[in-house]
Design an enzyme around this catalytic site. Structure first.
Site, short mmCIF file in Angstrom:
data_model
loop_
_atom_site.label_atom_id
_atom_site.label_comp_id
_atom_site.label_asym_id
_atom_site.label_seq_id
_atom_site.Cartn_x
_atom_site.Cartn_y
_atom_site.Cartn_z
CE LYS A 206 88.26 -17.66 45.38
NZ LYS A 206 87.20 -18.25 44.36
C1 LIG Z 1 86.62 -18.33 43.22
C2 LIG Z 1 84.88 -18.45 43.19
C3 LIG Z 1 84.12 -18.92 42.59
C4 LIG Z 1 85.27 -19.96 41.28
O1 LIG Z 1 86.46 -20.89 41.61
P1 LIG Z 1 87.28 -21.72 40.91
O2 LIG Z 1 88.00 -22.68 41.67
O3 LIG Z 1 88.53 -20.70 40.96
O4 LIG Z 1 86.66 -21.80 39.53
C5 LIG Z 1 83.20 -18.92 42.01
N1 LIG Z 1 82.37 -18.15 42.99
C6 LIG Z 1 82.96 -17.37 44.03
C7 LIG Z 1 82.44 -16.36 44.88
C8 LIG Z 1 84.16 -17.12 44.21
O5 LIG Z 1 85.06 -16.06 44.55
#
Ligand SMILES: *Cc1c(COP(=O)(O)O)cnc(C)c1O
Length: 425
Positions: A206
């Site tokens: 992210k």
């Molecule tokens: C990455 C992501 C998640 C989950 O986040 P994690 O920290 O990897 O558990 C949920 N929703 C979206 C849209 C994502 O891109």
């Protein structure tokens, strides 16, 4: 410049592997090291008392996060997924309830609903943004609907102001899955703060990260308490605190560690810097790619801000003279960081096709339920991660030149495809 595209035997635009994107550096390393040297790696206790809410680093991160986003409460967790699950519990959605979700998102948006025992109801996206369509949401709200989860896909805003009005009007909650959109804006307001709850991810893919981590923000004190209860074995503290209305809580261990919190605090300070870098590359890319009539680039309305977790691009196959998948394969042959498809609409997953989850309270989702998402997935949308490649700004010209070469040779490439020599999914 006017040579053949790589897929027809020409020289690739990006012959060397692109440098790997690492968003952390010296400052994060020092912050983590300081905590490691103190030796207190977590201070959470799953029992009544001040440490129920965690140690110094965790609390400091949460204070700064709340201040940055202008919200009353920020609750850290060990992932965005656990944040989504806790958010669904915080709005009191459980067995027998429905939560409206888009199909075009990472699976956790929908599985979080299942984890809480509720049923996801998939509602189609709107063509322009690939985010959930408010008109279709309105039509899908029924007596069992407890909440809407809107995803700010790729870091661009869903139609949040409209969705918030709709949710308030119908007495249900709006949860923003803002895992991809930290520092983005909708109508001038920060993404994550427009819904009743906003969920962030600090996963390493992210825009800011601490390896694995998550955050949920809200102005609602009771929802914030429920988030903290889900995070840390809440059943153990209900009685001592006299929180009778939260006796339904099943707590987990969703706690963030102290070194991770220290890293995340540095990343939060760098959020604007890291975001501006992506936007700069994205803007350059859009300026270059707008001249191709077969491509649609992401557009942002006044007051909105897209932060480009990835850079989406829509292909008009008729104008391009080749399918989106073939175009994407041609770009991949150039060494460009392009993915031909984002995730398939989630209701295709065996979990939602065969009703095999615990509880299994949700309904079977037929293929074709969300035609816009299906068509977008298969026929029009691809994305590039060029926005995160170190030095990506300097690669924009080569990216656009590769597009031009490919389009100039559309007929030859199509012939290759007809001869089944291009592998597409
Ligand atoms: C990455 C992501 C998640 C989950 O986040 P994690 O920290 O990897 O558990 C949920 N929703 C979206 C849209 C994502 O891109």
């Amino acid at each position: 410049m006017n040579g053949k595209p790589a897929i027809l035997g020409g020289t690739a635009a990006f012959p060397e592997p692109l440098p790997r994107y690492i968003s952390t550096g010296e400052r994060e390393a020092n912050a983590a090291l300081r905590v490691l040297q103190m030796g207190i790696l977590s201070e959470f206790l799953g029992s009544p008392g001040p440490l129920f809410d965690g140690g110094t680093q965790v609390r400091t991160l949460e204070e700064r996060w709340a201040e940055y986003f202008g919200v009353r409460h920020a609750v850290s967790l060990n992932s965005g997924t656990s944040g989504l699950h806790a958010a669904v519990v915080a709005v009191d959605a459980g067995v027998g309830d429905e939560v409206i979700v888009p199909p075009m998102t990472m699976s956790a948006t929908a599985t979080a609903v299942v984890m809480a025992g509720a049923s996801p109801v998939f509602v189609d996206v709107d063509e322009a943004t690939c985010c959930i369509d408010p008109a279709r949401v309105e039509a899908a709200i029924g007596p069992r609907t407890k909440a809407i989860i809107a995803v700010n896909l790729f870091g661009g805003p869903a139609k949040l102001s409209q969705l918030r009005c709709l949710a308030d009007d119908r007495g249900i909650a709006l949860i923003e899955d803002n895992a991809q959109g930290a520092a983005g804006r909708c109508d001038g307001r920060l993404l994550g703060t427009i819904g009743h709850l906003g969920v962030f991810s600090l996963n390493r893919h992210k825009t800011i990260q601490c390896g694995e981590g998550g955050m949920v923000v809200t102005d609602d004190a009771h929802m914030a308490r429920r988030l903290r209860l889900v995070r840390n074995h809440g059943e153990n503290v209900i009685e001592a605190n006299g929180w009778r209305e939260d006796e339904d809580i099943v707590g987990f261990n969703y706690r963030l560690t102290e070194p991770q919190a220290a890293i995340a605090a540095v990343q939060l300070e760098r959020l604007e810097e890291l975001t501006a870098r992506r936007i700069e590359v994205a803007d350059a890319l859009s300026r270059e790619l707008r001249r191709f009539s077969c491509l649609r680039v992401p557009e942002t309305a006044d007051g909105d801000r897209h932060v480009f977790y990835v850079y989406p691009l829509w292909v008009d196959a008729v104008r391009a003279g080749m399918s989106k998948d073939v175009f994407a394969q041609a770009m991949i042959a150039e060494g460009a960081p392009v993915a031909p498809r984002y995730v398939r609409p989630l209701y295709h997953l065996p979990l939602f096709q065969r009703l095999i989850a615990h509880g299994a309270a949700f309904v079977r989702e037929p293929d074709g339920r969300c035609p816009v998402a299906e068509r977008t997935w298969s026929d029009t949308l691809l994305y590039t991660t060029l926005i995160q490649v170190p030095g990506g700004r300097d690669l924009v010209g080569a990216f656009a030149a590769a597009v031009e070469r490919i389009l100039d040779h559309a007929a030859e490439i199509r012939a290759l495809d007809d001869a089944a020599e291009i592998r597409t999914r």
